[in-house]
Structure formats: structure tokens, C-alpha cells
Design a protein around this motif. Structure first.
Motif, PDB file in Angstrom:
ATOM      1  N   UNK A  65       0.876  -1.173   0.000  1.00 48.37           N
ATOM      2  CA  UNK A  65       0.000   0.000   0.000  1.00 48.37           C
ATOM      3  C   UNK A  65       0.914   1.224   0.000  1.00 48.37           C
ATOM      4  N   UNK A  75       1.819   0.035  13.055  1.00 50.66           N
ATOM      5  CA  UNK A  75       0.482  -0.553  12.983  1.00 50.66           C
ATOM      6  C   UNK A  75       0.532  -2.045  13.315  1.00 50.66           C
ATOM      7  N   UNK A  79      -1.362  -3.916  16.250  1.00 53.51           N
ATOM      8  CA  UNK A  79      -2.132  -5.137  16.024  1.00 53.51           C
ATOM      9  C   UNK A  79      -1.801  -6.197  17.086  1.00 53.51           C
ATOM     10  N   UNK A  82      -3.418  -5.116  20.340  1.00 52.24           N
ATOM     11  CA  UNK A  82      -4.875  -5.233  20.360  1.00 52.24           C
ATOM     12  C   UNK A  82      -5.344  -6.683  20.383  1.00 52.24           C
TER      13      UNK A  82
ATOM     14  N   UNK B  60      -3.383   1.790   5.143  1.00 51.29           N
ATOM     15  CA  UNK B  60      -2.457   0.851   5.786  1.00 51.29           C
ATOM     16  C   UNK B  60      -3.008   0.376   7.123  1.00 51.29           C
ATOM     17  N   UNK B  61      -3.555   1.296   7.902  1.00 52.84           N
ATOM     18  CA  UNK B  61      -4.094   0.934   9.218  1.00 52.84           C
ATOM     19  C   UNK B  61      -5.247  -0.062   9.066  1.00 52.84           C
ATOM     20  N   UNK B  63      -5.851  -2.035   6.553  1.00 52.23           N
ATOM     21  CA  UNK B  63      -5.367  -3.323   6.041  1.00 52.23           C
ATOM     22  C   UNK B  63      -4.726  -4.145   7.156  1.00 52.23           C
ATOM     23  N   UNK B  64      -3.865  -3.508   7.919  1.00 53.76           N
ATOM     24  CA  UNK B  64      -3.114  -4.244   8.943  1.00 53.76           C
ATOM     25  C   UNK B  64      -4.045  -4.758  10.041  1.00 53.76           C
ATOM     26  N   UNK B  65      -5.005  -3.955  10.435  1.00 55.25           N
ATOM     27  CA  UNK B  65      -5.870  -4.373  11.549  1.00 55.25           C
ATOM     28  C   UNK B  65      -7.069  -5.209  11.104  1.00 55.25           C
ATOM     29  N   UNK B  66      -7.297  -5.285   9.799  1.00 55.58           N
ATOM     30  CA  UNK B  66      -8.518  -5.960   9.362  1.00 55.58           C
ATOM     31  C   UNK B  66      -8.458  -7.467   9.469  1.00 55.58           C
ATOM     32  N   UNK B  67      -7.292  -8.039   9.369  1.00 51.93           N
ATOM     33  CA  UNK B  67      -7.208  -9.494   9.347  1.00 51.93           C
ATOM     34  C   UNK B  67      -7.115 -10.060  10.758  1.00 51.93           C
ATOM     35  N   UNK B  68      -8.219 -10.024  11.460  1.00 47.68           N
ATOM     36  CA  UNK B  68      -8.231 -10.566  12.817  1.00 47.68           C
ATOM     37  C   UNK B  68      -8.406 -12.078  12.746  1.00 47.68           C
ATOM     38  N   UNK B  69      -7.708 -12.763  13.610  1.00 48.49           N
ATOM     39  CA  UNK B  69      -7.861 -14.220  13.635  1.00 48.49           C
ATOM     40  C   UNK B  69      -9.170 -14.564  14.337  1.00 48.49           C
ATOM     41  N   UNK B  72      -9.653 -14.845  18.354  1.00 49.00           N
ATOM     42  CA  UNK B  72      -9.118 -13.599  18.880  1.00 49.00           C
ATOM     43  C   UNK B  72      -9.657 -13.339  20.292  1.00 49.00           C
ATOM     44  N   UNK B  74      -9.093 -10.879  22.182  1.00 50.51           N
ATOM     45  CA  UNK B  74      -9.327  -9.470  22.518  1.00 50.51           C
ATOM     46  C   UNK B  74     -10.737  -9.016  22.159  1.00 50.51           C
ATOM     47  N   UNK B  77     -12.698  -5.536  17.213  1.00 46.35           N
ATOM     48  CA  UNK B  77     -12.123  -4.202  17.187  1.00 46.35           C
ATOM     49  C   UNK B  77     -12.892  -3.394  16.146  1.00 46.35           C
TER      50      UNK B  77
END
Lengths: 139, 134
Positions: A65, A75, A79, A82, B60-61, B63-69, B72, B74, B77
Motif C-alpha cells: 500500500x 500498525x 495489532x 490489540x 495501511x491501518x 489493512x493491517x488491523x482488518x485481518x483478525x484471527x 481472537x 481481545x 475491534x
């Protein structure tokens, strides 16, 4: 362990490095244009894609990106905070030769200019040794 | 300010300027704090509210945070983009305060910008709470 190849210039070279690492693209010869175009999300401006597992059974991802490199690293740290995940192994795929030409032909190809797949493939071949080196080091 | 509204730091109307600048993390951020996660507080339903500055790299934010297992621990989100509420005045004030470090000049602009953005932020927080409640 999870490995992420990432590129912050918005070119899908990180996806190609991830594909090499997981064996989707050959490491002993140059790939064909169709092999490149068949890679998942390769035409997208930004993506975070799971490519599979490498020989050491590590999960390999590709992320590309347009972003600040330092922020992308942060980030991933966020991750981990979080989601409570273990640290990701971040491998930058940058300083690619011919980036400007690569970007130019890739954008034309994704815009629908079919003849530009050939130009994109040709330019990609010029930097393929560099990508091989990035993908296969410490594998 | 959206996080303050969400966590109930001010429940009444728009606070006075001196109270605004007393809010946690308020106007203390600089360019180097971008991309760092700050726990702001906990809302009335026990959800943790975080604040993160992402500059122009929203893509970028996400994309990086979207792939939660799936497993999870936590929980979910929810990423809330407060940028649509940011007014030009707030941007200019923020730039003068955070980048140029000219607080005396920037703070009145930030305060005025926040007054413009207040309704939008309040609406944003309301919608988020409705979404959380399901």
C-alpha cells in the motif's frame, strides 16, 4: 511464525516476494506473464494477502500500500497489542530497481491495457533476481 | 474529543476552552506519536476505547488491523475514522500547535475548530454506540 513481506510504495512486489517464498512462483526460472497475473489481488492498489506456508511451515503474507514505512511497522505493533498476537516478522521489499517503470506499466495493466501485461512482466523480470534474494534470504 | 465523548468525560454541552485543553492526550501529540496506540478509557459497557493517529495512511491501518484471527481473545475491534468531522480550522490549528509548536497561536484555532466539529463528533459517537449495542 508469521512473515509479512511489505512494500510501502504501492507496488505489488511484496506479493511477488511472498509468492516466491511459498512456491507459487518459481525460484529457479523466470515466471511467465500469466503466472504473475494469476497471483491473488495482484491488480489491487493495496492489499494484505495470505499466500500460504513456506518450507519451514511459517505463514507468509504480502502487504502493499502507499504509506509511511515507519507507520506500517507501528500498525503491526498496535495489532499485536490489540489482538494479543505474537510478533510478526516484517520483511521490507523496497529499493527495487526500475520501480518507476514497474509502477507505470502495472497501473496501465490494471487500468485494462492488456498489452501492458507484457511490459509489466518484462520490467518485473529485471527486478526478479532482487525479489528472489529478498524472498529466499533466511528461508 | 470523540474518545472523550464516548467515555463520558464530558456529558453536558461543549466544555470551555480551559477544560478542553485539560483532556487526556489533548494537544500533546506531535508527529512522532502517529501510529501509537493510547488507551483512552472504558465506556459504560466496559468497551476499551483507544486513540490512534494514523496521518494520511488510513489504508495501511485498515489493512493491517482488518485481518483478525477467529480465535481472537481481545474481542472485536471497531475502527472509527473521526477524520470526516475534522474541519479546516481544526487542521490548521492542529498543524500550528503540533508541528510548529506555536501553542499560543494554534490553541484558539483548535478550540474554534472543535466547536465546529462538536456536533459531528457527537453524532459519530452516537452512531458508534448504536452499532455496538447491535
Amino acid at each position: 511464525m508469521r512473515i509479512v513481506y511489505y512494500n510501502c510504495q504501492g507496488v505489488p512486489v511484496a506479493g511477488i516476494a511472498a509468492a516466491i517464498r511459498t512456491g507459487r512462483l518459481p525460484d529457479d526460472r523466470a515466471p511467465k506473464a500469466s503466472e504473475l497475473s494469476d497471483l491473488p489481488f495482484i491488480h489491487r492498489r493495496s492489499a494484505f494477502v495470505f499466500y500460504g506456508a513456506d518450507k519451514g511451515n511459517n505463514a507468509v503474507y504480502g502487504l502493499w500500500c502507499k504509506a509511511d514505512r515507519k507507520l506500517v511497522q507501528r500498525f503491526f505493533h498496535v495489532r499485536c497489542q490489540l489482538y494479543g498476537e505474537e510478533k510478526w516478522d516484517l520483511k521490507p521489499v523496497d529499493h527495487i530497481p526500475n520501480t518507476a517503470a514497474l509502477k507505470f506499466f502495472w497501473h496501465f495493466w490494471r487500468a485494462g491495457a492488456w498489452f501492458d501485461l507484457g511490459c509489466f512482466h518484462k520490467t518485473m523480470m529485471a527486478c526478479y533476481p532482487h525479489l528472489l534474494k529478498s524472498a529466499l534470504e533466511d528461508s | 474529543m470523540a474518545a472523550s465523548l464516548h467515555t463520558g468525560l464530558f456529558c453536558g454541552g461543549l466544555p470551555e476552552n480551559r477544560n478542553l485543553f485539560g483532556l487526556p492526550l489533548f494537544n500533546t501529540q506531535d508527529g512522532d506519536s502517529r501510529g501509537k496506540l493510547h488507551l483512552y478509557g472504558i465506556d459504560e459497557n466496559g468497551n476499551r476505547v483507544y486513540v490512534i493517529g494514523r496521518s494520511r495512511d488510513a489504508d495501511a491501518l485498515t489493512l493491517v488491523l482488518s485481518r483478525a484471527t477467529k480465535d481472537d481473545a481481545a474481542g472485536d475491534v471497531l475502527l472509527i475514522n473521526a477524520l470526516p468531522c475534522v474541519t479546516l480550522l481544526l487542521r490548521i490549528g492542529g498543524f500550528i500547535c503540533c508541528r510548529l509548536k506555536l501553542h499560543r497561536l494554534g490553541r484558539p484555532l483548535v478550540a474554534a475548530g472543535l466547536r465546529q466539529a462538536y456536533r459531528c463528533l457527537k453524532e459519530l459517537v452516537y452512531r458508534v454506540k448504536v452499532e455496538i449495542a447491535g
